[in-house]
Design a protein around this motif. Structure first.
Motif, short mmCIF file in Angstrom:
data_model
loop_
_atom_site.label_atom_id
_atom_site.label_comp_id
_atom_site.label_asym_id
_atom_site.label_seq_id
_atom_site.Cartn_x
_atom_site.Cartn_y
_atom_site.Cartn_z
N ASN A 90 0.82 -1.21 0.00
CA ASN A 90 0.00 0.00 0.00
C ASN A 90 0.86 1.26 0.00
N TYR A 91 1.89 1.23 -0.82
CA TYR A 91 2.82 2.36 -0.92
C TYR A 91 2.07 3.56 -1.51
N GLU A 92 2.14 4.71 -0.85
CA GLU A 92 1.31 5.85 -1.22
C GLU A 92 2.02 6.91 -2.05
N LYS A 93 3.28 6.69 -2.38
CA LYS A 93 4.02 7.71 -3.14
C LYS A 93 4.38 7.22 -4.55
N SER A 94 3.53 6.37 -5.10
CA SER A 94 3.82 5.80 -6.43
C SER A 94 3.83 6.86 -7.51
N ASN A 95 3.06 7.93 -7.32
CA ASN A 95 3.05 9.01 -8.31
C ASN A 95 4.35 9.81 -8.32
N GLU A 96 5.14 9.67 -7.25
CA GLU A 96 6.38 10.43 -7.16
C GLU A 96 7.58 9.65 -7.71
N ILE A 97 7.42 8.36 -7.94
CA ILE A 97 8.52 7.53 -8.44
C ILE A 97 8.50 7.55 -9.96
N LYS A 98 9.60 8.01 -10.56
CA LYS A 98 9.71 8.12 -12.02
C LYS A 98 10.55 6.96 -12.57
N VAL A 99 9.98 6.25 -13.51
CA VAL A 99 10.70 5.18 -14.20
C VAL A 99 11.23 5.76 -15.49
N ILE A 100 12.56 5.71 -15.68
CA ILE A 100 13.18 6.34 -16.85
C ILE A 100 13.90 5.35 -17.75
N SER A 101 13.90 4.07 -17.38
CA SER A 101 14.59 3.06 -18.18
C SER A 101 13.59 2.20 -18.93
N THR A 102 13.87 1.94 -20.22
CA THR A 102 13.00 1.07 -21.01
C THR A 102 13.30 -0.40 -20.77
N ASP A 103 14.37 -0.69 -20.06
CA ASP A 103 14.75 -2.07 -19.77
C ASP A 103 14.29 -2.47 -18.37
N VAL A 104 14.11 -3.78 -18.18
CA VAL A 104 13.80 -4.32 -16.86
C VAL A 104 14.85 -5.37 -16.53
N ASN A 105 14.85 -5.83 -15.30
CA ASN A 105 15.89 -6.77 -14.87
C ASN A 105 15.30 -7.88 -14.00
N ARG A 106 15.77 -9.11 -14.27
CA ARG A 106 15.47 -10.22 -13.37
C ARG A 106 16.73 -10.41 -12.50
N PRO A 107 16.65 -10.08 -11.21
CA PRO A 107 17.85 -9.95 -10.38
C PRO A 107 18.42 -11.27 -9.85
N GLY A 108 18.54 -12.27 -10.72
CA GLY A 108 19.09 -13.54 -10.26
C GLY A 108 20.53 -13.40 -9.76
N LEU A 109 21.37 -12.71 -10.56
CA LEU A 109 22.76 -12.52 -10.16
C LEU A 109 22.88 -11.63 -8.93
N GLN A 110 21.99 -10.64 -8.84
CA GLN A 110 22.05 -9.72 -7.70
C GLN A 110 21.64 -10.43 -6.41
N ILE A 111 20.76 -11.42 -6.50
CA ILE A 111 20.35 -12.18 -5.32
C ILE A 111 21.54 -12.91 -4.70
N VAL A 112 22.47 -13.34 -5.56
CA VAL A 112 23.66 -14.05 -5.04
C VAL A 112 24.81 -13.09 -4.77
N GLY A 113 24.58 -11.76 -4.98
CA GLY A 113 25.58 -10.79 -4.58
C GLY A 113 26.41 -10.16 -5.67
N PHE A 114 26.10 -10.43 -6.96
CA PHE A 114 26.89 -9.87 -8.06
C PHE A 114 26.20 -8.61 -8.57
N PHE A 115 26.84 -7.44 -8.38
CA PHE A 115 26.22 -6.17 -8.75
C PHE A 115 27.03 -5.37 -9.78
N ASP A 116 28.04 -6.00 -10.40
CA ASP A 116 28.78 -5.30 -11.45
C ASP A 116 27.84 -4.97 -12.61
#
Length: 313
Positions: free
Chosen positions: A24-50
């Motif tokens: 129930n996050y109430e500030k969704s109108n304030e968050i701007k999405v500027i990237s046309t790409d999305v990410n499935r964070p499989g590598l980030q879940i195991v700690g790889f953020f390069d």
């Protein structure tokens, strides 16, 4: 292609895809999405953020969820803490999967929205990427008229008063559809495709000198207008210049570059007695025919060459 000049709010995405706002996050109108790409964070879940782009929406599906289920509660929290600490726009859980308590805890810590979709991961990602490419596409506003003629999007350009709007009205009367008059917003939605539309405030209106503003949808009906259309060709209208040479065969293919895309184009001289609406119709049909592999000018030229060769024997 990312375009920081344009954005879509997270609330718009929630509304478009009917996403569940888990926290129930109430500030969704304030968050701007500027990237046309999305990410499935499989590598980030195991700690790889390069090379990690924290502007992208993060999509977690069944694969990531299954892996996380095999971790301890502490390991899960550490994974989510690392991910949410990067200040990402939001995390979207697909397939209506259950939300880990550790994810909610980390999201609250960093005030990051968690959303949930009912669709499968692949289907949702495909729809979302297409939506983002449309909303965040590079764009310009061009002074002209955009009409749909026999399924072809025709952008008519020319100096003020040359007859663009009058031509559009005649085309509408002949059963074609108006997309935009005066100001055409052009978006580059892919490396090969331009899409035009009218600004919301003047959509379906057209200006005719001597008459004023008319509402095309009200006068000619819903079938006479269209909100968006791909731009297949450009026609430049110009007042007839007696000393200028105009192409009479069509062997030379002209193009106009718009946002890095070369669009087939024609220059049509305007003088009293010329029926511009009919000319635009023929140009649209001819352009469609060329895309299907037939060029009348090349066919005639081939016949002439064959006749010359025959007579020279």
């Amino acid at each position: 292609m990312d375009s920081p000049s344009f954005f879509v709010t997270l609330q718009q995405i929630i509304d478009e895809f009917h996403l569940e706002n888990v926290m129930n996050y109430e500030k969704s109108n304030e968050i701007k999405v500027i990237s046309t790409d999305v990410n499935r964070p499989g590598l980030q879940i195991v700690g790889f953020f390069d090379y990690f782009d924290n502007n992208r929406l993060q999509i977690i599906g069944k694969v990531e969820t299954t892996y996380l289920q095999n971790l301890t509660s502490l390991q899960r929290y550490e994974s989510f803490d690392r991910l949410f600490s990067k200040k990402i726009p939001a995390v979207i859980i697909t397939r209506d999967l259950d939300i880990f308590p550790e994810m909610i805890e980390a999201a609250k810590k960093y005030e990051t929205p968690i959303l949930r979709a009912k669709d499968s991961t692949s289907r949702f990602m495909s729809s979302l990427i297409g939506y983002l490419h449309t909303w965040l596409a590079p764009r310009i506003t061009q002074h002209g008229v955009l009409v749909e003629v026999y399924g072809e999007g025709v952008l008519i350009l020319g100096e003020s008063g040359v007859g663009k709007s009058e031509t559009a009205i005649e085309l509408v009367k002949r059963g074609h559809r108006l997309v935009a008059d005066d100001a055409v917003e052009i978006k580059k939605v892919s490396e090969r495709t331009l899409v035009g539309s009218a600004p919301e405030i003047i959509r379906h209106f057209i200006e005719i000198r001597g008459i004023g503003i008319i509402d095309v949808k009200k006068i000619f009906g819903m079938g006479a207008v269209k909100d968006t259309e791909k731009i297949d060709m450009i026609i430049h209208l110009e007042l007839w210049k007696e000393n200028k040479h105009y192409d009479r065969l069509g062997l030379v293919n002209e193009h106009t570059n718009v946002l890095g895309i070369n669009v087939p184009s024609l220059t049509i001289p305007v003088r009293p007695g010329r029926n511009l609406a009919v000319i635009v119709e023929v140009a649209a049909m001819n352009n469609r025919q060329k895309k299907m592999g037939y060029n009348a000018a090349e066919e005639l030229n081939q016949r002439l060459m064959e006749e010359i060769e025959k007579n020279s024997l």
